[in-house]
Enzyme design. Structure first.
Site, mmCIF file in Angstrom:
data_model
loop_
_atom_site.group_PDB
_atom_site.id
_atom_site.type_symbol
_atom_site.label_atom_id
_atom_site.label_comp_id
_atom_site.label_asym_id
_atom_site.label_seq_id
_atom_site.Cartn_x
_atom_site.Cartn_y
_atom_site.Cartn_z
ATOM 1 N N LYS A 81 0.848 -1.194 0.000
ATOM 2 C CA LYS A 81 0.000 0.000 0.000
ATOM 3 C C LYS A 81 0.883 1.244 0.000
ATOM 4 O O LYS A 81 1.886 1.305 0.733
ATOM 5 C CB LYS A 81 -0.901 -0.027 1.237
ATOM 6 C CG LYS A 81 -1.937 1.094 1.308
ATOM 7 C CD LYS A 81 -2.797 0.919 2.571
ATOM 8 C CE LYS A 81 -3.867 1.994 2.683
ATOM 9 N NZ LYS A 81 -4.695 1.816 3.899
ATOM 10 N N SER A 156 -9.582 1.971 2.737
ATOM 11 C CA SER A 156 -8.749 2.722 1.821
ATOM 12 C C SER A 156 -7.772 1.864 1.035
ATOM 13 O O SER A 156 -7.161 2.334 0.073
ATOM 14 C CB SER A 156 -7.961 3.773 2.624
ATOM 15 O OG SER A 156 -7.099 3.138 3.566
ATOM 16 N N SER A 180 -9.762 -0.370 7.009
ATOM 17 C CA SER A 180 -9.161 -0.247 5.674
ATOM 18 C C SER A 180 -8.432 -1.481 5.181
ATOM 19 O O SER A 180 -8.025 -1.541 4.019
ATOM 20 C CB SER A 180 -8.203 0.947 5.640
ATOM 21 O OG SER A 180 -8.914 2.151 5.740
#
EC number: 6.3.5.7
Length: 527
Positions: A81, A156, A180
């Site tokens: 990420k 996210s 997330s």
């Protein structure tokens, strides 16, 4: 061979690389080729450098050929990420304000991944500064859900989950502030774990809300997640919130999957109105699978969970307001309006106006208001009191049961654009996941089927006490084995075998896997 590599689990790939049946270069090349084939459609990655990744793989092969003992995931590719500082590699946090920024150091988690011999193959897309539940708030691109590219892959960390579900990576790193990791896992039929707060280091993770953020593993199987969990967790003196305690025995728990005698509490408040019928149906069926393996199912009340969403959206924006104050155009990142005429305040205002997206601005404004003179006690202070009550609900529940469970999300993946005009509807996506972030205990999402009404994945959330992360994996492994015994493989196997082609995962005629046949408790460990 390429298709075989893409379909293999991370643990299988690690074993084959260790036996030198495959090289890290061969495995990395297969996944990089897959990224080239499908990511123009999926849009999971913000940055991929083929030469950089293959150089890492060659180093791993050389270490193994020299007889160096590496971990069980050595040579296995991993997507990261884009919130983890990675030395010399663009790290944007999905924001224009950091476009092109090259960190001068690695996050602790990145160093641990590299030391264990994993190969980073790219930085995954995300909602800007991790603010969102759909990955539509990225400043650069909108990621699609491989089950249906017109739907969201969660947020996210939707880039990480989409990379897994489209067979572009066997493992991924994520962060979880209010869900997330778990919410993207739920809507893509992958596994996502939020370790106990302080169980993984936040050093080098670009902060959103410091008392809530927690890095964690993302994978396609429970064992793969446990193996990655073991790599990234553990005390770090560079993080003042890091817990100086042994890492729970998560790998042993994932290999066991023995839930006989385990008391599983169903949270009464996380269900009912607002939950899709198919989500609740698959959740109840998953409970039956666990019960058949010897677990005891009871209902538990956590009365303050219903206030978690409201309290979270005061605490989190308040911390956002403080953390994002560092993006002032004076030290690093974007600078707009520096023409020798504008004042420092003008440059700061112009830079933030151009560099931050709407959702980031919204949360900064809410947080600044909540912390302002005259409102601090009424808003932020009151939210912290609710947070304490939520933690007490967990403490009380864990005196009655070993773990708590609920659906991971109230609904399956919604269509892109469906909730962008309604922030409150978007925030409701994290209704089930937020309580664990507020209390700091361990939590995870595991696939539990496809909703009958739309054929999209449903997630099963497990919550465990602080530093009892191994219990997540016991339950997850039992559920995975029980369901896959009936399905004849994982949900992602069904996706890959559909008519979409090239493992892209555009859903066409994927049949809903049948409910797993009940498993006798005496056979639980042989499944």
């Amino acid at each position: 061979m390429s298709a075989e590599i893409l379909r293999a689990t991370a643990s299988e790939l690690g074993e084959r690389i260790a036996r030198r049946e495959l090289t890290a270069v061969e495995v990395t090349t297969a996944f990089l080729d897959q990224i080239e084939r499908v990511d123009d459609d999926v849009k999971a990655f913000l940055h991929v450098d083929r030469a950089w990744s293959l150089d890492q793989a060659r180093v791993v092969d050389a270490r193994l050929d020299a007889g160096e003992k590496l971990g069980p995931l050595a040579g296995v590719p991993i997507a990261v990420k884009d919130i983890f500082c990675t030395q010399g590699v663009p790290t944007t946090c999905g924001s224009k304000i950091l476009e092109g920024w090259l960190p001068p150091y690695n996050a602790t988690v990145i160093d641990r991944v590299r030391n264990a011999g994993l190969v980073m193959i790219g930085k995954a897309n995300m909602d800007e500064f991790a603010m969102g539940s759909s990955t539509e708030n990225s400043a650069f691109q909108v990621t699609g859900n491989p089950w249906d590219l017109e739907r969201i892959p969660g947020g996210s960390g939707g880039g990480s989950s989409a990379a897994l579900a489209s067979f572009q990576a066997p493992l991924a790193l994520g962060t979880d502030t209010g869900g997330s990791i778990r919410q993207p896992a739920a809507v893509t039929a992958t596994v996502g774990v939020k370790p106990t707060y302080g169980g993984t280091s936040r050093y080098g993770v670009i902060a959103m809300a410091s008392s809530l953020d927690q890095p964690g593993p993302c994978a396609r199987t429970v064992l793969d997640a446990a193996l990655l969990h073991e790599v990234i967790c553990g005390h770090d003196p560079m993080d003042s919130t890091s817990i100086d305690a042994p890492v729970p025995a998560v790998v042993d728990a994932a290999r066991s999957g023995d839930v006989r005698g385990l008391r599983i509490g169903v949270v009464k408040e996380l269900g009912g109105n607002g939950y899709a019928p198919g989500v609740e149906q698959r959740f109840r069926e998953a409970l039956d699978v666990l019960k058949a393996q010897g677990a005891e199912i009871v209902e538990v009340s956590c009365p303050h969970f219903k206030y978690a969403l409201g309290a979270y959206y005061l605490i989190m924006p308040s911390e956002v307001s403080s953390n994002l104050a560092r993006f002032d155009a004076m030290r690093y990142g974007l600078r707009v309006g520096d023409d020798g005429v504008n004042t420092v305040e003008d440059v700061m205002r112009l830079t933030r106006g151009a560099g931050f997206g709407d959702e980031v601005k919204r949360r900064i404004i809410i947080g600044t208001y909540a912390l302002s003179s005259g409102y601090y006690d009424a808003y932020y202070g009151s939210a912290q009191k609710v947070r304490r009550l939520i933690a007490e609900d967990f403490d009380a529940a864990f005196t009655q049961v070993d773990v708590l469970v609920s659906p991971s999300t109230p609904t399956t993946a919604f269509k892109q654009g469906e909730r962008t005009a309604d922030p409150l509807a978007m925030y409701m996506s994290d209704l089930c996941t937020i309580p664990s972030n507020m209390a700091g205990n361990a939590s995870a999402s595991f696939p539990c089927g496809l909703a009958p009404e739309d054929g999209l994945p449903v997630g099963f959330q497990v919550m465990a006490p602080v530093l009892a992360d191994d219990r997540l994996y016991r339950v997850g492994a039992a559920l995975e084995r029980g369901l896959e015994a009936s399905w004849g493989g994982s949900l992602l196997d069904h996706l890959a075998d559909s008519d979409a082609g090239a493992y892209l995962g555009v859903r066409t005629d994927v049949a809903t896997p049948p409910l797993a046949e009940p498993v006798e408790a005496s056979d639980a460990r042989e499944i």
